[in-house]
Design an enzyme around this catalytic site. Structure first.
Site, PDB file in Angstrom:
ATOM      1  N   CYS A 149       0.910  -1.086   0.068  1.00 16.01           N
ATOM      2  CA  CYS A 149      -0.002  -0.147   0.044  1.00 16.01           C
ATOM      3  C   CYS A 149       0.892   1.325   0.082  1.00 16.01           C
ATOM      4  O   CYS A 149       1.257   1.807   1.147  1.00 16.01           O
ATOM      5  CB  CYS A 149      -0.961   0.095   1.242  1.00 16.01           C
ATOM      6  SG  CYS A 149      -2.063   1.329   1.216  1.00 16.01           S
ATOM      7  N   CYS A 209      -0.578   4.290   1.864  1.00 17.19           N
ATOM      8  CA  CYS A 209      -0.426   4.352   3.210  1.00 17.19           C
ATOM      9  C   CYS A 209       1.261   4.528   3.515  1.00 17.19           C
ATOM     10  O   CYS A 209       1.495   5.268   4.463  1.00 17.19           O
ATOM     11  CB  CYS A 209      -0.684   2.953   3.789  1.00 17.19           C
ATOM     12  SG  CYS A 209      -1.996   2.370   3.038  1.00 17.19           S
ATOM     13  N   ASP A 210       2.098   3.803   2.873  1.00 12.13           N
ATOM     14  CA  ASP A 210       3.264   3.998   3.297  1.00 12.13           C
ATOM     15  C   ASP A 210       4.366   4.892   2.840  1.00 12.13           C
ATOM     16  O   ASP A 210       5.412   4.846   3.278  1.00 12.13           O
ATOM     17  CB  ASP A 210       3.932   2.411   3.242  1.00 12.13           C
ATOM     18  CG  ASP A 210       3.021   1.620   4.151  1.00 12.13           C
ATOM     19  OD1 ASP A 210       2.496   1.949   5.125  1.00 12.13           O
ATOM     20  OD2 ASP A 210       3.357   0.109   3.948  1.00 12.13           O
TER      21      ASP A 210
END
Ligand code: NAP
Length: 336
Positions: free
Chosen positions: A141, A144-145
């Site tokens: 992801c 997200c990261d």
């Protein structure tokens, strides 16, 4: 001898953000949902660490902690949670029947309404070492990261729109992004390809596949990349590997019961894309489209990543669960 099935008003299958949010709403509507929680309670967020993009999580909340709080909140208002794995379903007659394995014993439930929120899993490359380094440099992801990779060199595996989107997300933080793709052209839409290919931070390794992910001190350190045409293998140092080669919706056990698209995503009234246009038109005639989260079987609803191949965020899954719970409440009311 088999025991008689237990009847419940609403069964929720799955325990990610969508299932818990729907259960919270269903509980507060006094519909006493029962959650069959699955083998990975909490879903994909159990594999993440810090969450920065779920509204209200400014304090470094970890994925598993967020999921635990969602569960507690749903339980506080009366949700019953059964740690169990659904083994088969029969949606051909109402009430619907769902069988689940609970501590190795099979038990049948009947329900007036069912919500499927079983989610999806990222597909991994299967390279040696990849699984062990998830969350330690291997991510599925980028949205997200990516902020954790400021100033670093990373690779993105894949050639579809997700890989392009992940690469663009990473260009805001990482110094250099190398896309590793198994063929000599991308599958992604032309506009996304162009944005990626003209970006100064992006390089592409065409005809290449990751064979092995190597760690040092418990985090990723390098990958072995094989040229798919010449079979030559080369080691490349990297500080992150983002795998973007698609997702697999957890819909196998429903495939003979409700309409799925060609990739296995559940088709609901909400998905008015090409795949479901004919169905949507039929539904429109029958009035079902007023329940956007209903599947091809009246009374069976679906929400979250098992339906949604596009957004795939915890916040969208949660909102989708809210929609499904309100649809279920309205539909059950209409039955009386
Ligand atoms: P996808 O379109 O199926 O692309 C998957 C990519 O991964 C392909 O390039 C494929 O290579 C590669 N791949 C598959 N298995 C592999 C393996 N085992 N090893 C190495 N590479 C592998 O998946 P997606 O990119 O996740 O997109 C899914 C859907 O969502 C698509 O319809 C896409 O258009 C849509 N989407 C849209 C947006 C947007 O519009 N902003 C963003 C994201 C996704 P090959 O090309 O060789 O098959």
């Amino acid at each position: 001898m088999h025991n008689a099935p237990e009847h419940v008003r609403v069964l929720v299958i799955g325990s990610g953000p969508s299932g818990w949010t729907a259960s919270l709403y269903l509980s507060r509507a006094m519909l006493h949902p029962t959650v069959l929680a699955g083998d990975q309670i909490g879903g994909q967020l159990m594999l993440t660490t810090e969450i920065e993009n779920f509204p209200g999580t400014l304090d470094g909340t970890q994925g598993p902690a967020l999921m635990m709080r969602m569960r507690e909140q749903a339980e506080k208002f009366g949700t019953r949670v059964i740690e169990s794995i659904v083994t088969r379903v029969d949606f051909s007659a109402r009430p619907f029947t769902v069988w689940a394995s609970i501590a190795g014993e099979e038990k049948a439930f009947t329900a007036d309404a069912v919500l499927i929120s079983t989610g999806a899993q990222s597909i991994l490359t299967g390279a040696n070492g990849e699984q062990e380094l998830i969350g330690r440099g291997v991510s599925t992801c980028a949205v997200c990261d990516a902020p954790f990779y400021r100033g670093k060199n990373v690779i993105v595996v894949g050639g579809g729109d997700s890989a392009m989107e992940d690469t663009l997300a990473l260009t805001k933080y990482a110094d250099e992004i190398t896309i590793v793709h198994r063929r000599d052209s991308f599958r992604a839409s032309k506009i996304m390809q162009e944005r990626v290919l003209t970006h100064p931070k992006v390089r592409v390794r065409w005809n290449s596949a990751v064979k092995e992910v190597r760690g040092a001190n418990g985090v990723i350190d390098s990958v072995l990349i094989e040229n798919t045409q010449t079979a030559t293998v080369e080691e490349m140092k990297t500080q992150g590997m983002f795998v973007a080669i698609g997702h697999r919706p957890a819909s196998d056990i429903f495939k003979d019961q409700i309409l799925l698209d060609e990739k296995g995503y559940i088709v609901t009234g909400f998905a008015l894309g090409e795949a479901s246009l004919a169905l949507a038109q039929t539904r429109l005639k029958n009035g079902f489209v007023t329940f956007p989260t209903m599947t091809s079987i009246e009374g069976v609803f679906a929400s979250g990543d098992v339906v949604d191949f596009r957004y795939r965020q915890a916040s969208t899954a949660a909102g989708f669960g809210t929609m499904a719970s309100l649809d279920i409440e309205r539909w059950l009311d209409a039955q009386e």
